[in-house]
Design a protein around this motif. Structure first.
Motif, PDB file in Angstrom:
ATOM      1  N   LYS A  11       4.641   0.252 -28.207  1.00 25.00           N
ATOM      2  CA  LYS A  11       5.351  -0.344 -29.330  1.00 25.00           C
ATOM      3  C   LYS A  11       6.326  -1.376 -28.784  1.00 25.00           C
ATOM      4  CE  LYS A  11       5.301   3.122 -32.943  1.00 25.00           C
ATOM      5  NZ  LYS A  11       6.144   3.917 -33.833  1.00 25.00           N
ATOM      6  N   LYS A  12       6.218  -2.600 -29.308  1.00 22.09           N
ATOM      7  CA  LYS A  12       7.137  -3.647 -28.902  1.00 22.09           C
ATOM      8  C   LYS A  12       8.232  -3.750 -29.943  1.00 22.09           C
ATOM      9  CE  LYS A  12       5.890  -7.674 -26.608  1.00 22.09           C
ATOM     10  NZ  LYS A  12       5.125  -8.916 -26.548  1.00 22.09           N
ATOM     11  N   ALA A  13       9.441  -3.882 -29.490  1.00 20.14           N
ATOM     12  CA  ALA A  13      10.561  -4.017 -30.409  1.00 20.14           C
ATOM     13  C   ALA A  13      10.485  -5.363 -31.119  1.00 20.14           C
ATOM     14  CB  ALA A  13      11.870  -3.896 -29.643  1.00 20.14           C
ATOM     15  N   LYS A  14      10.903  -5.393 -32.396  1.00 19.44           N
ATOM     16  CA  LYS A  14      10.870  -6.597 -33.214  1.00 19.44           C
ATOM     17  C   LYS A  14      11.880  -7.617 -32.678  1.00 19.44           C
ATOM     18  CE  LYS A  14      11.898  -8.062 -37.807  1.00 19.44           C
ATOM     19  NZ  LYS A  14      12.997  -7.809 -38.719  1.00 19.44           N
ATOM     20  N   ILE A  15      11.494  -8.861 -32.621  1.00 24.67           N
ATOM     21  CA  ILE A  15      12.402  -9.912 -32.157  1.00 24.67           C
ATOM     22  C   ILE A  15      13.398 -10.188 -33.267  1.00 24.67           C
ATOM     23  CG2 ILE A  15      12.587 -12.337 -31.481  1.00 24.67           C
ATOM     24  CD1 ILE A  15       9.706 -12.037 -30.337  1.00 24.67           C
ATOM     25  N   ARG A  16      14.693 -10.057 -32.937  1.00 25.82           N
ATOM     26  CA  ARG A  16      15.755 -10.321 -33.911  1.00 25.82           C
ATOM     27  C   ARG A  16      16.191 -11.777 -33.744  1.00 25.82           C
ATOM     28  NH1 ARG A  16      20.371  -6.571 -33.273  1.00 25.82           N
ATOM     29  NH2 ARG A  16      20.814  -6.961 -35.470  1.00 25.82           N
ATOM     30  N   VAL A  17      15.821 -12.586 -34.741  1.00 22.55           N
ATOM     31  CA  VAL A  17      16.110 -14.018 -34.646  1.00 22.55           C
ATOM     32  C   VAL A  17      17.519 -14.316 -35.129  1.00 22.55           C
ATOM     33  CG1 VAL A  17      13.720 -14.800 -34.806  1.00 22.55           C
ATOM     34  CG2 VAL A  17      15.028 -14.484 -36.886  1.00 22.55           C
ATOM     35  N   GLY A  18      18.071 -15.402 -34.601  1.00 21.71           N
ATOM     36  CA  GLY A  18      19.406 -15.842 -35.017  1.00 21.71           C
ATOM     37  C   GLY A  18      20.514 -14.962 -34.501  1.00 21.71           C
ATOM     38  N   ARG A  19      20.361 -14.366 -33.306  1.00 26.94           N
ATOM     39  CA  ARG A  19      21.377 -13.475 -32.755  1.00 26.94           C
ATOM     40  C   ARG A  19      21.946 -14.019 -31.428  1.00 26.94           C
ATOM     41  NH1 ARG A  19      20.496 -11.838 -37.074  1.00 26.94           N
ATOM     42  NH2 ARG A  19      20.555  -9.717 -37.893  1.00 26.94           N
ATOM     43  N   GLY A  20      22.196 -15.299 -31.408  1.00 28.83           N
ATOM     44  CA  GLY A  20      22.866 -15.886 -30.234  1.00 28.83           C
ATOM     45  C   GLY A  20      21.919 -16.564 -29.279  1.00 28.83           C
ATOM     46  N   ILE A  21      22.511 -17.487 -28.480  1.00 32.80           N
ATOM     47  CA  ILE A  21      21.741 -18.351 -27.587  1.00 32.80           C
ATOM     48  C   ILE A  21      21.022 -17.564 -26.492  1.00 32.80           C
ATOM     49  CG2 ILE A  21      23.607 -18.884 -25.953  1.00 32.80           C
ATOM     50  CD1 ILE A  21      22.677 -21.870 -26.235  1.00 32.80           C
ATOM     51  N   GLY A  22      21.578 -16.467 -26.059  1.00 36.90           N
ATOM     52  CA  GLY A  22      21.005 -15.686 -24.968  1.00 36.90           C
ATOM     53  C   GLY A  22      19.712 -14.966 -25.341  1.00 36.90           C
ATOM     54  N   SER A  23      19.471 -14.786 -26.638  1.00 34.34           N
ATOM     55  CA  SER A  23      18.263 -14.054 -27.058  1.00 34.34           C
ATOM     56  C   SER A  23      17.004 -14.909 -26.963  1.00 34.34           C
ATOM     57  CB  SER A  23      18.419 -13.574 -28.504  1.00 34.34           C
ATOM     58  OG  SER A  23      18.386 -14.677 -29.391  1.00 34.34           O
ATOM     59  N   GLY A  24      17.178 -16.213 -26.873  1.00 35.37           N
ATOM     60  CA  GLY A  24      16.025 -17.113 -26.829  1.00 35.37           C
ATOM     61  C   GLY A  24      15.542 -17.515 -28.211  1.00 35.37           C
ATOM     62  N   LYS A  25      16.031 -16.817 -29.240  1.00 36.56           N
ATOM     63  CA  LYS A  25      15.685 -17.171 -30.622  1.00 36.56           C
ATOM     64  C   LYS A  25      16.982 -17.285 -31.432  1.00 36.56           C
ATOM     65  CE  LYS A  25      11.033 -16.906 -31.308  1.00 36.56           C
ATOM     66  NZ  LYS A  25      10.636 -17.797 -30.216  1.00 36.56           N
ATOM     67  N   GLY A  26      17.963 -17.943 -30.834  1.00 36.47           N
ATOM     68  CA  GLY A  26      19.253 -18.100 -31.506  1.00 36.47           C
ATOM     69  C   GLY A  26      19.331 -19.423 -32.245  1.00 36.47           C
TER      70      GLY A  26
END
Length: 150
Positions: A11-26
């Protein structure tokens, strides 16, 4: 976070978008900058990336005439089947209004045509707009009558 459960599915954890520059999806959450597709609630329907859309690739077909009259057709064997089911009474005159009430023909049809496919065993009186020659012959043979409206 990767977890292994008892069925050995990863199980892969869901990517949480818009959670800061360090997440890669900020910041823009992977939507790029500005433009129609970066906004929420926008789906460009039938747009195929500049390729000619399917609804334009296929040829136009068909034509619906505004003056066409809807004619309900009824074969003799169908009438006999309704008589056998006791939907139609032999004593009554069979016309388009009674057939519409019994929902045996479409309510939107403006005319009724009797066709001569099959055999009719019972003597019956029919009131119709049109009738085929074979239907007229078969009805006269068994002693029934058909009244054609003008």
């Amino acid at each position: 976070m990767i977890t292994l459960n008892n069925r050995l599915k990863i199980k892969k954890a869901k990517i949480r978008v818009g959670r800061g520059i360090g997440s890669g999806k900020g910041k823009t959450s992977g939507r790029g900058v500005k433009g129609q597709k970066s906004r929420s609630g926008v789906a460009i329907k039938s747009f195929e990336g500049g390729q000619m859309p399917l609804y334009r690739r296929l040829p136009k077909r068909g034509f619906n005439s505004i003056s066409k009259t809807k004619i309900a057709i009824l074969n003799l064997d169908a009438i006999q089947a309704f008589i056998n089911k006791k939907s139609i009474k032999i004593t009554e005159t069979l016309n388009s209004e009674t057939l519409k009430k019994l929902k045996l023909i479409n309510k939107n049809s403006s005319k009724l045509k009797i066709l001569g496919s099959g055999e009719l065993k019972d003597k019956i009186n029919i009131e119709a707009d049109l009738a085929s020659k074979s239907a007229l012959k078969k009805l006269e043979k068994i002693g029934g009558s058909i009244l054609l409206k003008k």
